[in-house]
Design a protein around this motif. Structure first.
Motif, PDB file in Angstrom:
ATOM      1  N   GLN A   1       0.861  -1.187   0.000  1.00  0.00           N
ATOM      2  CA  GLN A   1       0.000   0.000   0.000  1.00  0.00           C
ATOM      3  C   GLN A   1       0.891   1.227   0.000  1.00  0.00           C
ATOM      4  O   GLN A   1       1.857   1.294   0.764  1.00  0.00           O
ATOM      5  CB  GLN A   1      -0.906   0.014   1.224  1.00  0.00           C
ATOM      6  CG  GLN A   1      -1.852   1.216   1.277  1.00  0.00           C
ATOM      7  CD  GLN A   1      -2.662   1.239   2.560  1.00  0.00           C
ATOM      8  OE1 GLN A   1      -2.143   1.555   3.625  1.00  0.00           O
ATOM      9  NE2 GLN A   1      -3.925   0.879   2.453  1.00  0.00           N
ATOM     10  N   GLU A   2       0.578   2.188  -0.870  1.00  0.00           N
ATOM     11  CA  GLU A   2       1.326   3.431  -0.913  1.00  0.00           C
ATOM     12  C   GLU A   2       0.392   4.614  -0.692  1.00  0.00           C
ATOM     13  O   GLU A   2      -0.699   4.664  -1.249  1.00  0.00           O
ATOM     14  CB  GLU A   2       2.040   3.597  -2.265  1.00  0.00           C
ATOM     15  CG  GLU A   2       3.180   2.619  -2.471  1.00  0.00           C
ATOM     16  CD  GLU A   2       4.031   2.946  -3.691  1.00  0.00           C
ATOM     17  OE1 GLU A   2       5.155   2.439  -3.760  1.00  0.00           O
ATOM     18  OE2 GLU A   2       3.562   3.702  -4.566  1.00  0.00           O
ATOM     19  N   THR A   3       0.851   5.545   0.110  1.00  0.00           N
ATOM     20  CA  THR A   3       0.137   6.796   0.345  1.00  0.00           C
ATOM     21  C   THR A   3       1.064   7.938  -0.013  1.00  0.00           C
ATOM     22  O   THR A   3       2.235   7.958   0.406  1.00  0.00           O
ATOM     23  CB  THR A   3      -0.291   6.925   1.815  1.00  0.00           C
ATOM     24  OG1 THR A   3      -1.154   5.835   2.152  1.00  0.00           O
ATOM     25  CG2 THR A   3      -1.021   8.236   2.059  1.00  0.00           C
TER      26      THR A   3
ATOM     27  N   HIS B   1       4.528   7.003   1.816  1.00  0.00           N
ATOM     28  CA  HIS B   1       4.519   5.973   2.848  1.00  0.00           C
ATOM     29  C   HIS B   1       4.178   4.652   2.148  1.00  0.00           C
ATOM     30  O   HIS B   1       3.124   4.534   1.524  1.00  0.00           O
ATOM     31  CB  HIS B   1       3.481   6.263   3.934  1.00  0.00           C
ATOM     32  CG  HIS B   1       3.868   7.400   4.830  1.00  0.00           C
ATOM     33  ND1 HIS B   1       3.185   7.698   5.988  1.00  0.00           N
ATOM     34  CD2 HIS B   1       4.875   8.312   4.751  1.00  0.00           C
ATOM     35  CE1 HIS B   1       3.733   8.746   6.577  1.00  0.00           C
ATOM     36  NE2 HIS B   1       4.763   9.139   5.837  1.00  0.00           N
ATOM     37  N   ARG B   2       5.077   3.674   2.267  1.00  0.00           N
ATOM     38  CA  ARG B   2       4.888   2.376   1.600  1.00  0.00           C
ATOM     39  C   ARG B   2       4.924   1.259   2.630  1.00  0.00           C
ATOM     40  O   ARG B   2       5.884   1.136   3.392  1.00  0.00           O
ATOM     41  CB  ARG B   2       5.997   2.164   0.573  1.00  0.00           C
ATOM     42  CG  ARG B   2       5.910   0.836  -0.183  1.00  0.00           C
ATOM     43  CD  ARG B   2       7.016   0.732  -1.200  1.00  0.00           C
ATOM     44  NE  ARG B   2       8.307   0.408  -0.624  1.00  0.00           N
ATOM     45  CZ  ARG B   2       9.486   0.662  -1.197  1.00  0.00           C
ATOM     46  NH1 ARG B   2       9.528   1.299  -2.357  1.00  0.00           N
ATOM     47  NH2 ARG B   2      10.619   0.318  -0.612  1.00  0.00           N
TER      48      ARG B   2
END
Length: 264
Positions: free
Chosen positions: A194-196, A222-223
């Motif tokens: 998941q990346e943000t 953020h990964r």
């Protein structure tokens, strides 16, 4: 009514964007614009400072005011993590971006430090640990030639990486295939992540480390990386110079209604 310096800045910005001033081109000297009737020295200076704050130009002693280069690196999305790149080859993520952008690279353009540190709150939450629990932090600065492009710090549980190349501070990726290959060889094959992404104003330290122009923002990543059973094997925080990257995502469009119907 906008002040005269703002009108001049807007007119020059339009000329930059439509290509009248190409990347790398030098804008007229302030005295030349003053002589051409564009305003006083303070007016032109204010206009140039506004263009610099907007990230359109850079100013330096001896070089004047120059239009910034606009050839951002492709920062691949899903494709940069293709297992064939790092499991079967040696194309780690930052190299995959360079290859996709048609740019050269050297493995030692990624420097790093590794240390065992207390987990900050965001790291502890991602790993399901108590805040302050011991984790390994692998901090990298990635450059293109002499120019830094971004930083990336990966946090790992000690039991996943102790004794592996991931905790070796030697410059460059952690051996052939990089960190993901190390995890794979240790029995932690990555399955999904998941990346943000979000943009923000840089800190003073980031301005210096990434050599940012006045007014340039950063994009923070953020990964969270998981194995098939949901174990978090890496949580990473990246800080990217906003104008040096263009994010590209290529993916199949989901149809949750169809998937739900097929599962019944």
């Amino acid at each position: 009514m906008a002040p005269k310096w703002r009108e001049l800045a807007d007119r020059l910005a339009a000329q930059i964007r439509n290509g009248e001033y190409a990347p790398g081109a030098q804008l007229p000297q302030i005295r030349d614009l003053v002589e051409a009737g564009e305003g006083s020295k303070s007016t032109v200076h204010a206009a140039y400072k506004a263009l610099e704050a907007e990230g359109l130009v850079t100013s330096s002693r001896g070089h004047g005011t120059v239009v910034r280069e606009r050839a951002p690196l492709k920062r691949l999305g899903i494709a940069r993590y293709d297992k064939a790149k790092w499991r079967d080859g040696d194309e780690v993520a930052f190299i995959a971006d360079r290859v996709a952008s048609g740019r050269t690279y050297k493995r030692n353009e990624q420097t790093q430090t590794v240390s065992r540190v207390p987990a900050p709150a965001v790291v502890a939450q991602a790993h399901g640990l108590q805040e302050g629990a011991a984790v390994y932090a692998r901090a990298r600065v990635v450059k293109e030639g002499s120019q830094p492009t971004h930083t990336l710090t990966s946090f790992y549980r000690p039991e996943h990486v102790e004794g592996t190349r991931i905790v070796d501070p030697a410059p460059g990726p952690a051996g052939r295939g990089g960190g993901f290959r190390v995890l794979y060889d240790a029995g932690y094959e990555i399955d999904h992540m998941q990346e943000t992404l979000f943009a923000r104003i840089p800190t003073a330290d980031e301005v210096q480390l990434l050599q940012l122009a006045p007014g340039e923002w950063v994009v923070e990543l953020h990964r969270t990386t998981y194995t098939a059973d949901g174990t978090v094997v890496e949580f990473a925080i990246g800080v990217h110079a906003a104008t040096r990257f263009a994010w590209t995502y290529d993916f199949k469009v989901p149809d949750s209604a169809k998937a739900e119907g097929e599962s019944k």
